[in-house]
Each structure stands twice: as C-alpha cells, then as structure tokens.
Design a protein around this motif. Structure first.
Motif, PDB file in Angstrom:
ATOM      1  N   MET A   1       0.849  -1.180   0.000  1.00 16.85           N
ATOM      2  CA  MET A   1       0.000   0.000   0.000  1.00 16.85           C
ATOM      3  C   MET A   1       0.897   1.248   0.000  1.00 16.85           C
ATOM      4  SD  MET A   1      -2.681   1.293   2.958  1.00 16.85           S
ATOM      5  CE  MET A   1      -3.638  -0.198   2.858  1.00 16.85           C
ATOM      6  N   SER A   2       0.602   2.138  -0.896  1.00 17.63           N
ATOM      7  CA  SER A   2       1.356   3.386  -0.990  1.00 17.63           C
ATOM      8  C   SER A   2       1.049   4.288   0.206  1.00 17.63           C
ATOM      9  CB  SER A   2       0.990   4.089  -2.295  1.00 17.63           C
ATOM     10  OG  SER A   2       1.817   5.195  -2.497  1.00 17.63           O
ATOM     11  N   LYS A   3       1.982   5.184   0.489  1.00 20.71           N
ATOM     12  CA  LYS A   3       1.833   6.042   1.663  1.00 20.71           C
ATOM     13  C   LYS A   3       1.699   7.511   1.278  1.00 20.71           C
ATOM     14  CE  LYS A   3       4.773   2.802   4.084  1.00 20.71           C
ATOM     15  NZ  LYS A   3       5.259   2.062   2.934  1.00 20.71           N
ATOM     16  N   ILE A   4       0.917   8.223   2.053  1.00 24.10           N
ATOM     17  CA  ILE A   4       0.844   9.676   1.981  1.00 24.10           C
ATOM     18  C   ILE A   4       1.539  10.194   3.232  1.00 24.10           C
ATOM     19  CG2 ILE A   4      -0.659  11.700   2.011  1.00 24.10           C
ATOM     20  CD1 ILE A   4      -2.745  10.037   0.503  1.00 24.10           C
ATOM     21  N   VAL A   5       2.613  10.943   3.013  1.00 24.02           N
ATOM     22  CA  VAL A   5       3.437  11.418   4.122  1.00 24.02           C
ATOM     23  C   VAL A   5       3.052  12.843   4.495  1.00 24.02           C
ATOM     24  CG1 VAL A   5       5.790  11.981   4.858  1.00 24.02           C
ATOM     25  CG2 VAL A   5       5.374   9.948   3.460  1.00 24.02           C
ATOM     26  N   ALA A   6       2.779  13.055   5.766  1.00 21.91           N
ATOM     27  CA  ALA A   6       2.550  14.402   6.302  1.00 21.91           C
ATOM     28  C   ALA A   6       3.783  14.776   7.112  1.00 21.91           C
ATOM     29  CB  ALA A   6       1.312  14.432   7.188  1.00 21.91           C
ATOM     30  N   CYS A   7       4.506  15.785   6.654  1.00 24.40           N
ATOM     31  CA  CYS A   7       5.670  16.269   7.401  1.00 24.40           C
ATOM     32  C   CYS A   7       5.183  17.233   8.480  1.00 24.40           C
ATOM     33  CB  CYS A   7       6.643  16.982   6.466  1.00 24.40           C
ATOM     34  SG  CYS A   7       7.370  15.888   5.230  1.00 24.40           S
ATOM     35  N   TYR A   8       5.771  17.123   9.656  1.00 21.97           N
ATOM     36  CA  TYR A   8       5.376  18.037  10.726  1.00 21.97           C
ATOM     37  C   TYR A   8       6.573  18.376  11.594  1.00 21.97           C
ATOM     38  CZ  TYR A   8       5.225  14.125  14.065  1.00 21.97           C
ATOM     39  OH  TYR A   8       5.548  13.057  14.881  1.00 21.97           O
ATOM     40  N   LYS A   9       6.434  19.456  12.349  1.00 20.18           N
ATOM     41  CA  LYS A   9       7.514  19.939  13.215  1.00 20.18           C
ATOM     42  C   LYS A   9       7.011  20.077  14.648  1.00 20.18           C
ATOM     43  CE  LYS A   9      10.992  23.606  13.477  1.00 20.18           C
ATOM     44  NZ  LYS A   9      11.446  24.891  12.898  1.00 20.18           N
ATOM     45  N   TRP A  10       7.847  19.645  15.582  1.00 12.00           N
ATOM     46  CA  TRP A  10       7.587  19.805  17.013  1.00 12.00           C
ATOM     47  C   TRP A  10       8.172  21.144  17.437  1.00 12.00           C
ATOM     48  CZ3 TRP A  10       4.434  17.550  20.248  1.00 12.00           C
ATOM     49  CH2 TRP A  10       4.661  17.583  21.627  1.00 12.00           C
ATOM     50  N   VAL A  11       7.340  22.051  17.907  1.00  8.89           N
ATOM     51  CA  VAL A  11       7.761  23.412  18.248  1.00  8.89           C
ATOM     52  C   VAL A  11       7.359  23.740  19.686  1.00  8.89           C
ATOM     53  CG1 VAL A  11       7.557  24.208  15.851  1.00  8.89           C
ATOM     54  CG2 VAL A  11       5.613  24.468  17.401  1.00  8.89           C
ATOM     55  N   LEU A  12       7.911  24.823  20.199  1.00  8.71           N
ATOM     56  CA  LEU A  12       7.484  25.304  21.514  1.00  8.71           C
ATOM     57  C   LEU A  12       6.106  25.931  21.391  1.00  8.71           C
ATOM     58  CD1 LEU A  12      10.723  26.970  22.911  1.00  8.71           C
ATOM     59  CD2 LEU A  12       9.790  24.713  23.454  1.00  8.71           C
ATOM     60  N   ASP A  13       5.281  25.711  22.390  1.00  8.93           N
ATOM     61  CA  ASP A  13       3.943  26.303  22.408  1.00  8.93           C
ATOM     62  C   ASP A  13       4.073  27.783  22.751  1.00  8.93           C
ATOM     63  OD1 ASP A  13       1.304  27.066  22.821  1.00  8.93           O
ATOM     64  OD2 ASP A  13       0.784  25.209  23.868  1.00  8.93           O
ATOM     65  N   GLU A  14       3.736  28.619  21.786  1.00 12.28           N
ATOM     66  CA  GLU A  14       3.904  30.068  21.989  1.00 12.28           C
ATOM     67  C   GLU A  14       3.054  30.617  23.132  1.00 12.28           C
ATOM     68  OE1 GLU A  14       1.033  29.211  18.668  1.00 12.28           O
ATOM     69  OE2 GLU A  14       3.107  28.667  18.992  1.00 12.28           O
ATOM     70  N   ALA A  15       2.007  29.914  23.518  1.00 17.30           N
ATOM     71  CA  ALA A  15       1.178  30.362  24.645  1.00 17.30           C
ATOM     72  C   ALA A  15       1.940  30.269  25.969  1.00 17.30           C
ATOM     73  CB  ALA A  15      -0.102  29.534  24.714  1.00 17.30           C
ATOM     74  N   ASP A  16       2.976  29.445  26.001  1.00 19.65           N
ATOM     75  CA  ASP A  16       3.760  29.266  27.225  1.00 19.65           C
ATOM     76  C   ASP A  16       4.980  30.180  27.293  1.00 19.65           C
ATOM     77  OD1 ASP A  16       2.026  27.223  27.975  1.00 19.65           O
ATOM     78  OD2 ASP A  16       3.280  25.660  27.095  1.00 19.65           O
ATOM     79  N   LYS A 106      12.631   8.973   1.303  1.00 23.95           N
ATOM     80  CA  LYS A 106      13.274   7.883   0.555  1.00 23.95           C
ATOM     81  C   LYS A 106      13.315   6.605   1.383  1.00 23.95           C
ATOM     82  CE  LYS A 106      16.298  10.648  -2.401  1.00 23.95           C
ATOM     83  NZ  LYS A 106      17.704  11.011  -2.694  1.00 23.95           N
ATOM     84  N   ALA A 107      13.629   6.726   2.670  1.00 19.57           N
ATOM     85  CA  ALA A 107      13.724   5.555   3.541  1.00 19.57           C
ATOM     86  C   ALA A 107      12.360   4.900   3.757  1.00 19.57           C
ATOM     87  CB  ALA A 107      14.342   5.947   4.883  1.00 19.57           C
ATOM     88  N   ILE A 108      11.307   5.699   3.836  1.00 25.48           N
ATOM     89  CA  ILE A 108       9.956   5.158   4.004  1.00 25.48           C
ATOM     90  C   ILE A 108       9.591   4.316   2.792  1.00 25.48           C
ATOM     91  CG2 ILE A 108       7.497   5.762   4.111  1.00 25.48           C
ATOM     92  CD1 ILE A 108       8.375   8.221   5.816  1.00 25.48           C
ATOM     93  N   GLY A 109       9.878   4.829   1.602  1.00 24.80           N
ATOM     94  CA  GLY A 109       9.610   4.094   0.365  1.00 24.80           C
ATOM     95  C   GLY A 109       8.131   4.010   0.025  1.00 24.80           C
ATOM     96  N   ASP A 110       7.841   3.772  -1.236  1.00 21.32           N
ATOM     97  CA  ASP A 110       6.483   3.651  -1.763  1.00 21.32           C
ATOM     98  C   ASP A 110       5.584   4.800  -1.297  1.00 21.32           C
ATOM     99  OD1 ASP A 110       4.397   2.656  -3.268  1.00 21.32           O
ATOM    100  OD2 ASP A 110       3.768   1.199  -1.744  1.00 21.32           O
ATOM    101  N   VAL A 111       6.044   6.028  -1.536  1.00 26.14           N
ATOM    102  CA  VAL A 111       5.311   7.226  -1.151  1.00 26.14           C
ATOM    103  C   VAL A 111       4.659   7.821  -2.394  1.00 26.14           C
ATOM    104  CG1 VAL A 111       5.558   9.584  -0.264  1.00 26.14           C
ATOM    105  CG2 VAL A 111       6.808   7.694   0.812  1.00 26.14           C
ATOM    106  N   SER A 112       3.350   8.044  -2.333  1.00 26.57           N
ATOM    107  CA  SER A 112       2.640   8.608  -3.482  1.00 26.57           C
ATOM    108  C   SER A 112       2.477  10.121  -3.384  1.00 26.57           C
ATOM    109  CB  SER A 112       1.258   7.953  -3.630  1.00 26.57           C
ATOM    110  OG  SER A 112       0.498   8.133  -2.462  1.00 26.57           O
ATOM    111  N   LEU A 113       2.563  10.661  -2.169  1.00 26.12           N
ATOM    112  CA  LEU A 113       2.347  12.094  -1.978  1.00 26.12           C
ATOM    113  C   LEU A 113       3.012  12.532  -0.679  1.00 26.12           C
ATOM    114  CD1 LEU A 113       0.761  14.645  -3.014  1.00 26.12           C
ATOM    115  CD2 LEU A 113      -1.131  13.882  -1.568  1.00 26.12           C
ATOM    116  N   VAL A 114       3.648  13.709  -0.717  1.00 31.72           N
ATOM    117  CA  VAL A 114       4.233  14.310   0.485  1.00 31.72           C
ATOM    118  C   VAL A 114       3.502  15.632   0.715  1.00 31.72           C
ATOM    119  CG1 VAL A 114       6.310  15.243   1.564  1.00 31.72           C
ATOM    120  CG2 VAL A 114       6.492  13.275   0.017  1.00 31.72           C
ATOM    121  N   ILE A 115       2.976  15.809   1.919  1.00 34.70           N
ATOM    122  CA  ILE A 115       2.243  17.023   2.251  1.00 34.70           C
ATOM    123  C   ILE A 115       2.988  17.766   3.356  1.00 34.70           C
ATOM    124  CG2 ILE A 115       0.080  17.996   3.140  1.00 34.70           C
ATOM    125  CD1 ILE A 115      -1.346  15.533   2.026  1.00 34.70           C
TER     126      ILE A 115
END
Length: 161
Positions: A1-16, A106-115
C-alpha cells in the motif's frame, strides 16, 4: 500500500512563552506541540488517504524532545510516524531540514504524496516543501486551500492575493 506522508515539526507552544520585566524572553516553561500549521497537513493526509486507500504516515525531523510528538500525531489519524533524529535539528535551517526529510521520505519508500504545511509555527520560513520537492525531483504546489480527488486526478485549489 502506498503512503501519503505528512511532514510536521515539534515546536514550543507560543502560549507558554513569557516576556520578563527586563524584556528578555523566557521559554523555560514552554511545552512542545505539533506546529499549528502542520496539524492541517496531517489532517489533509488522513483525509486523502481515506479517499485514495493509501496509508497516512507522519514524518518529523527533530531532537530527542520530538519523541513526545508521536502520541499527538498518531491520535490525529496517522497510522505510523517516522522520526529523523538529530540534535542539530533545533538550529537547522530550511535546507538542512529538507535534506533530512527528503532522506526520510526515501527511507519510508512507496510514497505517493508528500504534504507539508505552508510554514511552521516557530519560523514560518516557507522553504521546506519546495526544497523537499527539488531534492526528490517531485512537482510542488504551494498555497493550497483545498484538495479533492477524482479518480487518479488530484485537484488542488490555490488561494493567492
């Protein structure tokens, strides 16, 4: 099964984040969170995966603090989450981040879309998606406000000034 990759970042919560009386910035009590913009990328990946029958997965680049992101990322509907771990991620620019994430794709492999989101809550540099596309030789569409799928065609609506 192909994968859809969602890239995300862990950041500091600006409310704090606090400003001290001497106008210095105090981030000592700030907790981490997934960037607000990246939550939209995760949601888009999960929704597109439901329509296309692909597997929604998350990909992040960060220091040991980033490990705390997995519970939140997976609770948003991702089936798996991958982590490119490096202490230098805390000070990495857009190129270093894009190189790490491209290697992760590339390491994940079989990726159809990167968001990727338009930018991260902390820097909002808006470079990562375009750089990943260039490194992986993939087409890139930015400033998307709506995505739909019709058969094998994805339609992306851009909202620009």
């Amino acid at each position: 099964m192909s994968k859809i990759v969602a890239c995300y970042k862990w950041v500091l919560d600006e409310a704090d984040i606090r400003v001290n009386s001497d106008l210095s910035v105090d981030m000592s009590k700030a907790k981490g969170k997934i960037s607000d913009y990246d939550k939209n990328a995760i949601e888009a990946a999960v929704n597109l995966a439901e329509v296309t029958g692909n597997k929604p997965v998350g990909l992040t680049f960060g220091s040991s603090q980033t490990k705390r992101s997995f519970k939140d990322a997976l609770s948003r509907g991702l089936e798996e989450a991958y982590w490119v771990k490096a202490d230098e991620a805390e000070t990495a620019d857009g190129l270093v981040t894009a190189r790490a994430l491209a290697a992760g794709v590339k390491a994940i492999g079989d990726v159809s879309l990167v968001i990727c989101a338009e930018g991260a809550s902390d820097t909002y540099a808006r470079q990562t998606a375009s750089r990943i596309g260039a490194l992986l030789d993939l087409p890139v569409v930015t400033s998307i406000s709506q995505i739909s799928v019709d058969g094998n065609t994805m339609i992306a609506l851009r909202k620009l000034d």
